[in-house]
Design an enzyme around this catalytic site. Structure first.
Site, PDB file in Angstrom:
ATOM      1  N   SER A 183       0.797  -1.233   0.000  1.00 52.70           N
ATOM      2  CA  SER A 183       0.000   0.000   0.000  1.00 52.70           C
ATOM      3  C   SER A 183       0.829   1.283   0.000  1.00 52.70           C
ATOM      4  CB  SER A 183      -0.955  -0.012   1.182  1.00 52.70           C
ATOM      5  OG  SER A 183      -0.265  -0.256   2.381  1.00 52.70           O
ATOM      6  N   HIS A 211      -5.468  -4.088  -1.909  1.00 59.47           N
ATOM      7  CA  HIS A 211      -5.311  -3.081  -2.969  1.00 59.47           C
ATOM      8  C   HIS A 211      -5.254  -3.701  -4.370  1.00 59.47           C
ATOM      9  CE1 HIS A 211      -4.862   0.664  -0.719  1.00 59.47           C
ATOM     10  NE2 HIS A 211      -4.226  -0.048   0.203  1.00 59.47           N
ATOM     11  N   LYS A 242     -12.307  -1.104  -0.873  1.00 56.78           N
ATOM     12  CA  LYS A 242     -11.458  -0.321  -1.762  1.00 56.78           C
ATOM     13  C   LYS A 242     -12.080  -0.302  -3.168  1.00 56.78           C
ATOM     14  CE  LYS A 242      -7.710  -0.280   1.362  1.00 56.78           C
ATOM     15  NZ  LYS A 242      -7.045  -1.220   2.255  1.00 56.78           N
TER      16      LYS A 242
HETATM   17  C1  PLP Z   1      -7.157  -1.498   3.720  1.00 58.35           C
HETATM   18  C2  PLP Z   1      -6.396  -2.713   4.019  1.00 58.35           C
HETATM   19  C3  PLP Z   1      -6.899  -3.671   4.909  1.00 58.35           C
HETATM   20  C4  PLP Z   1      -8.151  -3.459   5.694  1.00 58.35           C
HETATM   21  O1  PLP Z   1      -9.295  -3.633   4.910  1.00 58.35           O
HETATM   22  P1  PLP Z   1     -10.687  -3.118   5.453  1.00 58.35           P
HETATM   23  O2  PLP Z   1     -11.673  -3.945   4.729  1.00 58.35           O
HETATM   24  O3  PLP Z   1     -10.797  -1.662   5.099  1.00 58.35           O
HETATM   25  O4  PLP Z   1     -10.710  -3.347   6.920  1.00 58.35           O
HETATM   26  C5  PLP Z   1      -6.169  -4.823   5.102  1.00 58.35           C
HETATM   27  N1  PLP Z   1      -5.005  -5.029   4.457  1.00 58.35           N
HETATM   28  C6  PLP Z   1      -4.497  -4.135   3.593  1.00 58.35           C
HETATM   29  C7  PLP Z   1      -3.213  -4.414   2.893  1.00 58.35           C
HETATM   30  C8  PLP Z   1      -5.170  -2.943   3.362  1.00 58.35           C
HETATM   31  O5  PLP Z   1      -4.645  -2.048   2.528  1.00 58.35           O
END
Ligand code: PLP
Length: 394
Positions: A183, A211, A242
């Protein structure tokens, strides 16, 4: 001892403020749209995870409304007791088809998936081997286990193999875990190699593709599809929060994995299920990905254009391979300054600074969006160029 029971709350908060480490919330007065109103100002949105702009898709909104009308505002229970509606089951069936895996399971969030599942896969006498740049929700999931831990250098397959060799004789189960798309830098884990190496040592593989879901692979089917290794990764975890534009954690894998996970994951067993409106929107998000390929295509066209232009201006965008495009500027102060000035000019992108990234690698992290037009991108690029020169970054 005479102590003030809650004095630390104020003290620690003030310390954060003093060091400029506190989160200053920006308030959206619109949806998360390509042109959003943030703190009273209209801006081009460059820091939302809503990659495909599906959170504003009329079909998703309509499905949320329809599901709420039919099933109500809440689900009434945890999934395991009385909170599983036919709609929840339909989403999981559809998701498994989309992911081309035997089965799937949906958690309330991606965080809940990692925190609930990782500690059930390994325990005492086992080991977890992680990429050093894994996401915080993986790290917290790992902290909930009694398993030993080893870390390999970011994407370094030699180090991974050495860790596996070391672990092979000493441990019972071995779990190799990595982000799919990282990320902070927007690079992709070499999942095909990880799966091959892990298999040699009888290790499980777990990828957090938060992502990557909806972004990489044909039709946005994620990292398994990207490397044509669907069904070979033991646990593919992702999120609806996302690119899918809704909310919810997902895992895709074998029927054995799903049976095990839903009988064991405490975050799933002990926390209420999604409201019907969320499940309805999730189902339609999958449908939109399958039937409207233009969103993923536009996301990538925008990404390529934006990256190319930034690079030709002389900006350092690191080794990103995805719509996450860091604009690396150096010191924290410069990144914050650039972000504030971009906002003043109508471009919303936040700085990422130490300790999230190395001290000298502070950056503006831009996230591309399929809803942005060429004019929007050119507008943002002009501001980057003007400010980049002014702040002597380019
Ligand atoms: C955003 C994210 C999460 C968390 O996901 P949510 O569904 O928003 O709780 C977990 N792992 C990674 C790598 C993320 O970027």
């Amino acid at each position: 001892m005479k102590r003030h029971p809650t004095a630390f709350l104020k003290e620690e908060y003030e310390e954060l403020v003093k060091n400029d480490f506190d989160w200053k919330l920006r308030i959206l007065e619109t949806g998360s749209t390509p042109h959003s109103v943030v703190d009273g100002k209209e801006v081009i949105m460059l820091c939302s995870n809503n990659y495909l702009n599906l959170s504003n898709h009329p079909r998703l909104i309509q499905s949320a409304i329809d599901a709420a009308k039919k099933y109500g505002a809440g689900s009434g229970s945890v999934r395991a007791i009385a909170g599983t509606m036919d709609l929840h089951m339909e989403v999981e069936k559809r998701l498994a088809q989309f992911k081309r895996t035997e089965s799937s399971l949906i958690y309330q969030t991606g965080f809940a998936a990692n925190a609930g599942l990782i500690p059930q896969l390994v325990g005492k006498g086992d080991i977890i081997i992680s990429d050093e740049l894994n996401h915080g929700s993986i790290i917290d999931g790992v902290r909930l286990t009694k398993a030993d831990r080893a870390v390999f250098k970011h994407r370094d397959m030699g180090e991974l193999e050495n860790a596996l060799k070391d672990a092979d004789k000493k441990y019972n189960r071995i779990l190799v875990i990595t982000d799919g798309v990282f990320s902070m830098d927007g690079d992709i884990a070499p999942m095909d190699k990880i799966v091959d190496i892990a298999k040699e040592y009888g290790a499980m593989t777990y990828v957090d593709d938060a992502h990557g879901e909806g972004v990489i692979g044909p039709d946005g089917r994620g990292i398994g599809a990207h490397f044509s290794i669907e069904g070979k990764i033991d646990v593919e975890m992702g999120t609806f929060s996302k690119a899918f534009g809704v909310v919810g954690g997902l895992i895709a894998g074998s029927q054995d994995l799903v049976n095990y996970a839903y009988n064991k994951s405490r975050t799933w067993l002990l926390s209420g299920s999604h409201p019907p409106a969320v499940a309805g929107a999730q189902l339609t998000a999958i449908d939109v990905l399958e039937t409207e390929p233009e969103h993923v295509r536009t996301l990538w066209d925008n990404t390529k254009y934006f990256k190319k232009e930034l690079e030709s201006m002389g900006f350092d965008t690191g080794w990103s391979e995805t719509p996450i495009t860091p604009v690396i500027v150096g010191e924290s102060k410069k990144a914050k300054d650039l972000s504030n000035r971009l906002y003043d000019e109508g471009v919303f992108a936040l700085p990422i600074v130490f300790p999230m990234v190395a001290r000298d690698k502070a950056r503006i992290r831009t996230m591309m969006n399929a809803g942005l037009t060429k004019d929007d991108l050119n507008f943002a690029l002009e501001k980057f160029e003007m400010l980049g020169k002014k702040l002597v970054i380019i």
